[in-house]
Design a protein around this motif. Structure first.
Motif, PDB file in Angstrom:
ATOM      1  N   PHE A 118     -19.090   6.429 -11.757  1.00 45.53           N
ATOM      2  CA  PHE A 118     -17.630   6.738 -11.192  1.00 45.53           C
ATOM      3  C   PHE A 118     -17.082   6.130 -10.195  1.00 45.53           C
ATOM      4  CE2 PHE A 118     -18.037   8.708  -6.555  1.00 45.53           C
ATOM      5  CZ  PHE A 118     -19.167   7.780  -6.347  1.00 45.53           C
ATOM      6  N   LYS A 119     -15.644   6.569 -10.021  1.00 45.24           N
ATOM      7  CA  LYS A 119     -14.992   5.761  -8.696  1.00 45.24           C
ATOM      8  C   LYS A 119     -14.191   6.746  -8.168  1.00 45.24           C
ATOM      9  CE  LYS A 119     -10.784   3.814 -10.682  1.00 45.24           C
ATOM     10  NZ  LYS A 119      -9.868   2.813 -11.232  1.00 45.24           N
ATOM     11  N   VAL A 120     -13.599   6.340  -6.785  1.00 45.07           N
ATOM     12  CA  VAL A 120     -12.638   7.400  -6.167  1.00 45.07           C
ATOM     13  C   VAL A 120     -11.319   6.809  -6.086  1.00 45.07           C
ATOM     14  CG1 VAL A 120     -12.089   8.807  -4.129  1.00 45.07           C
ATOM     15  CG2 VAL A 120     -14.527   8.558  -4.876  1.00 45.07           C
ATOM     16  N   GLU A 121     -10.414   7.337  -6.440  1.00 48.18           N
ATOM     17  CA  GLU A 121      -8.985   6.707  -6.424  1.00 48.18           C
ATOM     18  C   GLU A 121      -8.054   7.868  -5.282  1.00 48.18           C
ATOM     19  OE1 GLU A 121      -7.738   4.694 -10.231  1.00 48.18           O
ATOM     20  OE2 GLU A 121      -6.048   5.852  -9.317  1.00 48.18           O
ATOM     21  N   SER A 122      -7.618   7.183  -4.346  1.00 46.95           N
ATOM     22  CA  SER A 122      -6.810   8.123  -3.341  1.00 46.95           C
ATOM     23  C   SER A 122      -5.466   7.670  -3.185  1.00 46.95           C
ATOM     24  CB  SER A 122      -7.729   7.958  -2.089  1.00 46.95           C
ATOM     25  OG  SER A 122      -8.705   8.054  -2.058  1.00 46.95           O
ATOM     26  N   LYS A 123      -4.680   8.724  -2.967  1.00 51.79           N
ATOM     27  CA  LYS A 123      -3.329   8.375  -2.700  1.00 51.79           C
ATOM     28  C   LYS A 123      -2.751   9.315  -1.414  1.00 51.79           C
ATOM     29  CE  LYS A 123      -1.470   8.539  -7.303  1.00 51.79           C
ATOM     30  NZ  LYS A 123      -1.268   9.708  -8.107  1.00 51.79           N
ATOM     31  N   ARG A 124      -1.936   8.691  -0.708  1.00 52.35           N
ATOM     32  CA  ARG A 124      -1.773   9.151   0.337  1.00 52.35           C
ATOM     33  C   ARG A 124      -0.041   9.492   0.521  1.00 52.35           C
ATOM     34  NH1 ARG A 124      -2.188   6.454   5.850  1.00 52.35           N
ATOM     35  NH2 ARG A 124      -0.759   5.211   4.882  1.00 52.35           N
ATOM     36  N   ALA A 125       0.458  10.677   0.246  1.00 56.82           N
ATOM     37  CA  ALA A 125       1.690  10.949   0.241  1.00 56.82           C
ATOM     38  C   ALA A 125       1.906  11.435   1.666  1.00 56.82           C
ATOM     39  CB  ALA A 125       2.146  12.084  -0.585  1.00 56.82           C
ATOM     40  N   ASP A 126       1.172  11.746   2.309  1.00 54.23           N
ATOM     41  CA  ASP A 126       1.006  11.940   3.816  1.00 54.23           C
ATOM     42  C   ASP A 126       0.849  10.721   4.781  1.00 54.23           C
ATOM     43  OD1 ASP A 126       1.205  12.734   6.645  1.00 54.23           O
ATOM     44  OD2 ASP A 126      -0.332  14.201   6.200  1.00 54.23           O
ATOM     45  N   LYS A 127       2.015   9.937   4.997  1.00 53.02           N
ATOM     46  CA  LYS A 127       1.742   8.778   5.650  1.00 53.02           C
ATOM     47  C   LYS A 127       1.230   8.608   6.973  1.00 53.02           C
ATOM     48  CE  LYS A 127       2.894   6.619   1.825  1.00 53.02           C
ATOM     49  NZ  LYS A 127       2.074   6.422   0.994  1.00 53.02           N
ATOM     50  N   SER A 128       1.035   9.945   7.490  1.00 52.15           N
ATOM     51  CA  SER A 128       0.485  10.235   8.994  1.00 52.15           C
ATOM     52  C   SER A 128      -1.084  10.313   8.858  1.00 52.15           C
ATOM     53  CB  SER A 128       1.231  11.144   9.690  1.00 52.15           C
ATOM     54  OG  SER A 128       0.879  12.497   8.847  1.00 52.15           O
ATOM     55  N   PHE A 129      -1.577  10.228   7.728  1.00 57.89           N
ATOM     56  CA  PHE A 129      -3.154  10.764   7.530  1.00 57.89           C
ATOM     57  C   PHE A 129      -3.920   9.473   8.219  1.00 57.89           C
ATOM     58  CE2 PHE A 129      -7.089  10.572   4.949  1.00 57.89           C
ATOM     59  CZ  PHE A 129      -7.678  11.614   5.455  1.00 57.89           C
ATOM     60  N   VAL A 130      -4.849   9.634   8.765  1.00 61.87           N
ATOM     61  CA  VAL A 130      -5.453   8.773   9.758  1.00 61.87           C
ATOM     62  C   VAL A 130      -6.170   7.445   8.875  1.00 61.87           C
ATOM     63  CG1 VAL A 130      -5.983   9.934  11.757  1.00 61.87           C
ATOM     64  CG2 VAL A 130      -7.472  10.166   9.985  1.00 61.87           C
ATOM     65  N   MET A 131      -6.514   7.718   7.693  1.00 61.11           N
ATOM     66  CA  MET A 131      -7.170   6.668   6.918  1.00 61.11           C
ATOM     67  C   MET A 131      -6.343   5.910   5.930  1.00 61.11           C
ATOM     68  SD  MET A 131     -11.035   7.814   5.585  1.00 61.11           S
ATOM     69  CE  MET A 131     -12.167   8.510   6.928  1.00 61.11           C
TER      70      MET A 131
END
Ligand code: ATP
Ligand code: MG
Length: 399
Positions: A118-131
């Motif tokens: 497996f792998k994890v793919e992340s997207k941040r539409a909320d640019k204020s998210f800390v990571m």
């Protein structure tokens, strides 16, 4: 936005997320496209339970507003919604990294258990998210690997991808999205009238134009008693099979016997099919006028039969001023059949009932007609009278 839209918390719910296709590219028109697609989605979900439908940051959210919502049926219906490039079922959780891991662990448990890599793919539409996205993927991947230690991380060819999306009012986890129906939302391109026979080609042609954003009304020419009531039912069934894509449809069933008998009596046999097709165009144009439609659709394919040569098409379309869309014009029969199978019309199309085109078929049809000879053959006909009579006899069926 959370407060105006969410009387109840979206956290912990399963959503359906729709990603829009080409419409995202359309700049200023985008809002109109979204609204159209959401309206279509709303109608398509009737009977599946109450849903709230809204768009944000190029995603359309389908949020169930009751525990009784039928998510399986809703998802299946949305797979046929034009304008959607991809869609997925996703679990909403709050935007803390631990909550995201917890949601992935429980929501995707079966799939994580079944996979080897497996792998994890992340997207941040909320640019204020800390990571950053990479940090979040590494964190969630590490935690999931501890929980499911049979899994190996594989960045290149994982059996399963865990998707994490941090959005404005929640984070979402989901497995790989399903390809959507593509195209443009039905209705965004206006309305057209499609000539639906009982064959293989015209349902495919209708589907293709609906996919390009046209709302359709159907016209079917019916030659009772030369064609049977079963032939008509077959056409209504075909129209019904198109409704998951097109939405509910009106079929205008036009009595065509009188016109065909008149043509057989008074016109050269070799031109019969072409003269008949010109009447189809004229009547379809009148139906279009009544329906506020601005184009016609047929299932003609170049060279397939005598009435589908370039010259034959020219005299056929000269009978109308509306644009005639022939989306299968450049397709082989096999290619058309492939689409018919995919959209589920093929099995019905091949049921053995007569179409009005096969009634009185000339032995030697003219393949290179000129408009002059066609018009000469029509001079003694009461064209307006025949059309008016057919228009008066139209039966309007909603499917
Ligand atoms: P199909 O497989 O769609 O019946 P076809 O290859 O048999 O097409 P024709 O019978 O020549 O072709 O008809 C060409 C087109 O004319 C059809 O695709 C359809 O759009 C229209 N048409 C033919 N017959 C009818 C009918 N009875 N009612 C409405 N439209 C018709
Ligand atoms: Mg046909």
């Amino acid at each position: 936005m959370s407060n105006e839209i969410h009387e109840t918390s979206p956290i912990g719910k399963e959503f359906i997320l729709l990603k829009m296709g080409e419409m995202v590219l359309k700049g200023l028109n985008r809002r109109g496209f979204e609204e159209r697609m959401m309206g279509n989605a709303r109608r398509r979900l009737e009977g599946c339970g109450p849903f709230r439908i809204y768009s944000r940051q190029s995603i359309t959210y389908i949020e169930p507003m009751s525990r009784d919502c039928d998510m399986d049926a809703a998802f299946q219906r949305l797979c046929c919604l034009f304008g959607v490039v991809s869609l997925c079922r996703a679990k909403a959780c709050d935007k803390r990294a631990e909550s995201i891991v917890e949601a992935a662990k429980t929501y995707l448990r079966d799939q994580l258990n079944a996979a080897h890599s497996f792998k994890v793919e992340s997207k941040r539409a909320d640019k204020s998210f800390v990571m950053s996205s990479i940090q979040l993927s590494q964190y969630v991947g590490g935690e999931l690997n501890d929980l499911f230690n049979h899994l190996t991380a594989d960045m290149r060819h994982p059996e399963m991808t865990v998707h994490v999306e941090v959005r404005d009012f929640a984070a979402f986890v989901h497995a790989d999205p399903t390809p959507g129906a593509g195209g443009l939302p039905v209705g965004i391109g206006g309305r057209a009238v499609s000539l639906l026979s009982g064959g293989i080609d015209s349902p495919v042609a209708s589907w293709m134009m609906a996919k390009r954003g046209l709302a359709l009304e159907m016209v079917h020419f019916f030659s009772y008693p030369y064609t049977s009531p079963e032939a008509k039912d077959k056409v209504l069934t075909l129209a019904k099979l198109l409704t998951p894509w097109c939405g509910s449809l009106v079929v205008h069933v036009v009595p065509f016997t009188e016109i065909q008998e008149t043509l057989r009596r008074s016109c050269p046999e070799s031109l019969f099919t072409l003269l008949m097709r010109r009447f189809m165009m004229r009547i379809a144009e009148q139906v279009a006028q009544r329906a506020g439609a601005k184009g016609l659709v047929t299932g003609e394919s170049l060279g397939q039969v005598a009435s589908q040569t370039m010259e034959a098409m020219a005299v056929t379309e000269a009978a109308t001023t509306l644009p005639v869309f022939r989306p299968v014009v450049g397709m082989d029969k096999e290619e058309i059949i492939q689409v018919a199978r995919k959209i589920g019309t093929f099995e019905t199309s091949i049921l053995p009932y007569e179409d009005c085109c096969t009634v009185f078929t000339p032995r030697h049809p003219k393949t290179r007609p000129t408009l002059e000879e066609i018009q000469a053959a029509e001079t003694d006909l009461d064209i307006d009278g025949l059309i008016a009579q057919a228009m008066d006899g139209i039966e309007r069926v909603q499917v």
